[in-house]
Enzyme design. Sequence first.
Site, PDB file in Angstrom:
ATOM      1  N   CYS A 161     -42.164 -21.034   9.335  1.00  0.00           N
ATOM      2  CA  CYS A 161     -43.033 -21.085   8.153  1.00  0.00           C
ATOM      3  C   CYS A 161     -44.490 -21.373   8.492  1.00  0.00           C
ATOM      4  O   CYS A 161     -45.328 -21.446   7.595  1.00  0.00           O
ATOM      5  CB  CYS A 161     -42.486 -22.105   7.160  1.00  0.00           C
ATOM      6  SG  CYS A 161     -40.785 -21.743   6.677  1.00  0.00           S
ATOM      7  N   HIS A 297     -48.822 -27.343   2.356  1.00  0.00           N
ATOM      8  CA  HIS A 297     -47.565 -26.650   2.628  1.00  0.00           C
ATOM      9  C   HIS A 297     -46.630 -26.853   1.431  1.00  0.00           C
ATOM     10  O   HIS A 297     -45.998 -25.908   0.978  1.00  0.00           O
ATOM     11  CB  HIS A 297     -46.946 -27.182   3.917  1.00  0.00           C
ATOM     12  CG  HIS A 297     -45.782 -26.390   4.402  1.00  0.00           C
ATOM     13  ND1 HIS A 297     -45.837 -25.031   4.605  1.00  0.00           N
ATOM     14  CD2 HIS A 297     -44.517 -26.768   4.727  1.00  0.00           C
ATOM     15  CE1 HIS A 297     -44.656 -24.603   5.037  1.00  0.00           C
ATOM     16  NE2 HIS A 297     -43.839 -25.630   5.111  1.00  0.00           N
ATOM     17  N   GLU A 308     -46.036 -34.804   4.297  1.00  0.00           N
ATOM     18  CA  GLU A 308     -47.356 -34.171   4.253  1.00  0.00           C
ATOM     19  C   GLU A 308     -48.355 -35.066   3.550  1.00  0.00           C
ATOM     20  O   GLU A 308     -49.514 -35.181   3.971  1.00  0.00           O
ATOM     21  CB  GLU A 308     -47.276 -32.813   3.553  1.00  0.00           C
ATOM     22  CG  GLU A 308     -48.600 -32.058   3.571  1.00  0.00           C
ATOM     23  CD  GLU A 308     -48.503 -30.623   3.109  1.00  0.00           C
ATOM     24  OE1 GLU A 308     -49.468 -29.864   3.296  1.00  0.00           O
ATOM     25  OE2 GLU A 308     -47.450 -30.246   2.540  1.00  0.00           O
ATOM     26  N   LYS A 327     -46.515 -23.000  -4.167  1.00  0.00           N
ATOM     27  CA  LYS A 327     -45.130 -22.558  -3.972  1.00  0.00           C
ATOM     28  C   LYS A 327     -44.276 -22.734  -5.227  1.00  0.00           C
ATOM     29  O   LYS A 327     -43.223 -22.104  -5.348  1.00  0.00           O
ATOM     30  CB  LYS A 327     -44.504 -23.296  -2.795  1.00  0.00           C
ATOM     31  CG  LYS A 327     -45.051 -22.862  -1.438  1.00  0.00           C
ATOM     32  CD  LYS A 327     -44.304 -23.526  -0.292  1.00  0.00           C
ATOM     33  CE  LYS A 327     -44.747 -22.976   1.064  1.00  0.00           C
ATOM     34  NZ  LYS A 327     -46.081 -23.431   1.472  1.00  0.00           N
ATOM     35  N   HIS A 332     -41.452 -20.073  -1.666  1.00  0.00           N
ATOM     36  CA  HIS A 332     -41.816 -20.277  -0.265  1.00  0.00           C
ATOM     37  C   HIS A 332     -41.588 -18.958   0.466  1.00  0.00           C
ATOM     38  O   HIS A 332     -40.455 -18.523   0.665  1.00  0.00           O
ATOM     39  CB  HIS A 332     -40.948 -21.377   0.336  1.00  0.00           C
ATOM     40  CG  HIS A 332     -41.365 -21.813   1.703  1.00  0.00           C
ATOM     41  ND1 HIS A 332     -42.329 -21.148   2.443  1.00  0.00           N
ATOM     42  CD2 HIS A 332     -40.949 -22.849   2.489  1.00  0.00           C
ATOM     43  CE1 HIS A 332     -42.481 -21.757   3.603  1.00  0.00           C
ATOM     44  NE2 HIS A 332     -41.655 -22.780   3.655  1.00  0.00           N
ATOM     45  N   PHE A 391     -39.829 -24.905  10.679  1.00  0.00           N
ATOM     46  CA  PHE A 391     -38.657 -25.338  11.424  1.00  0.00           C
ATOM     47  C   PHE A 391     -38.950 -25.258  12.912  1.00  0.00           C
ATOM     48  O   PHE A 391     -39.699 -24.392  13.383  1.00  0.00           O
ATOM     49  CB  PHE A 391     -37.458 -24.444  11.098  1.00  0.00           C
ATOM     50  CG  PHE A 391     -36.804 -24.739   9.768  1.00  0.00           C
ATOM     51  CD1 PHE A 391     -37.136 -25.864   9.019  1.00  0.00           C
ATOM     52  CD2 PHE A 391     -35.833 -23.893   9.263  1.00  0.00           C
ATOM     53  CE1 PHE A 391     -36.526 -26.127   7.809  1.00  0.00           C
ATOM     54  CE2 PHE A 391     -35.209 -24.141   8.051  1.00  0.00           C
ATOM     55  CZ  PHE A 391     -35.555 -25.268   7.317  1.00  0.00           C
TER      56      PHE A 391
END
Length: 403
Positions: A161, A297, A308, A327, A332, A391
């Site tokens: 991502c 994010h 975050e 998002k 996402h 990830f």
Amino acid sequence: MKRVVVTGLGMINSLGHDKESSFKAILDGKCGIKKIELFDATEQSVQIAAEVLDFDPNTVMDPKEVKKADRFIHLGIKAAQEAMQDASFDGEFDSERFGISSASGIGGLPNIEKNSLVCEEKGPRRISPFFIPSSLVNMLGGFISIEHGLRGPNLSSVTACAAGTHAISEATKTIMLGGADRMLVVGAESAICAVGIGGFASMKALCSDNENPQGSSRPFDSDRSGFVMGEGAGALVLEEYEAAKARGAKIYGEVIGFGESGDANHITTPVVDGPTRAIKAAMNMAGNPKVDYINAHGTSTPANDKNETAAIKSVFGSNIPPVSSTKGQIGHCLGAAGSIEAVITLMAMRDSILPPTINYTTPDPECDLDYIPNVARKANVDIAMSNSFGFGGTNGVVIFKKI
């Protein structure tokens, strides 16, 4: 090193097939998350996603070529065409000094799924001859470079991502170091298929609020329960500043900083340290400026959002700018997220308006920043940051400045 600016933008997502319509929908607080239509999801525990509806790949490719490319490539081609048109080259550029930096987290997953079933049910001789070239991530850059005649560096980022943001930093490095004068950045993803949704659902990463699609993705909200899969593409034309200035190009902003880091902690569980170091690296490169907006994010997962938030606090202390995540509206988009969100960030800078974080109704004590809840806000944006974390503990941050 050479200065790098952005002179063209393109975007397609669940709220629009171009940058202007989708950005307007984002500012209006609309949501593109609905029940899945791309495949029969009745047996899935998760039945919602942010799909790009009514998109015909025949409008962006020769119909004879469509079957040679997976859907993520179709979407990437669309965004790239818009960005190149927006940059207004009129066919006049040195093709050997114009490269491409593409990105996707997974690539042609629907085609992998489809051809795996064919192999199992009908045998290997029935596998499509277009299977491999239609599915490889770097074929996104391959198809697009051929269409536009880009013979400079042809790079590809496959960092989950964070890929879309890493593609921007890779393109920026290439221009800064003199490897090219111009780079087209394209991040694209389309993994809304049975194995894609089923795989993420089995990890308990997805929100399963199937009866409330519009309210399912809730970044930073106390009731967030997972991300919602999206699809789409974002594209940016990056140029060496003097070259852009010499041809009278409109400039959306300058890339003044980027940061990259690794968590070295866990393949799927994020931590605070990695994102913090990526943000610090971007800020240090940019000269520690006053940032006016952060496009987070902000995945709507319990772990990411609080981590975050903590990372932003760690870096900015008492001078934390407004933060939002889009998002909740477009889902996402995995490897395309960073590219799409960079486009959104630059358009926010252009129009002096901050996109909202929708579905923010119940504050979380661990997420206590100004997330621009539910309604867009007029504000001067001279410097803005966009964050992406993936990830494997891979992190990317980019900072833009209005000039």
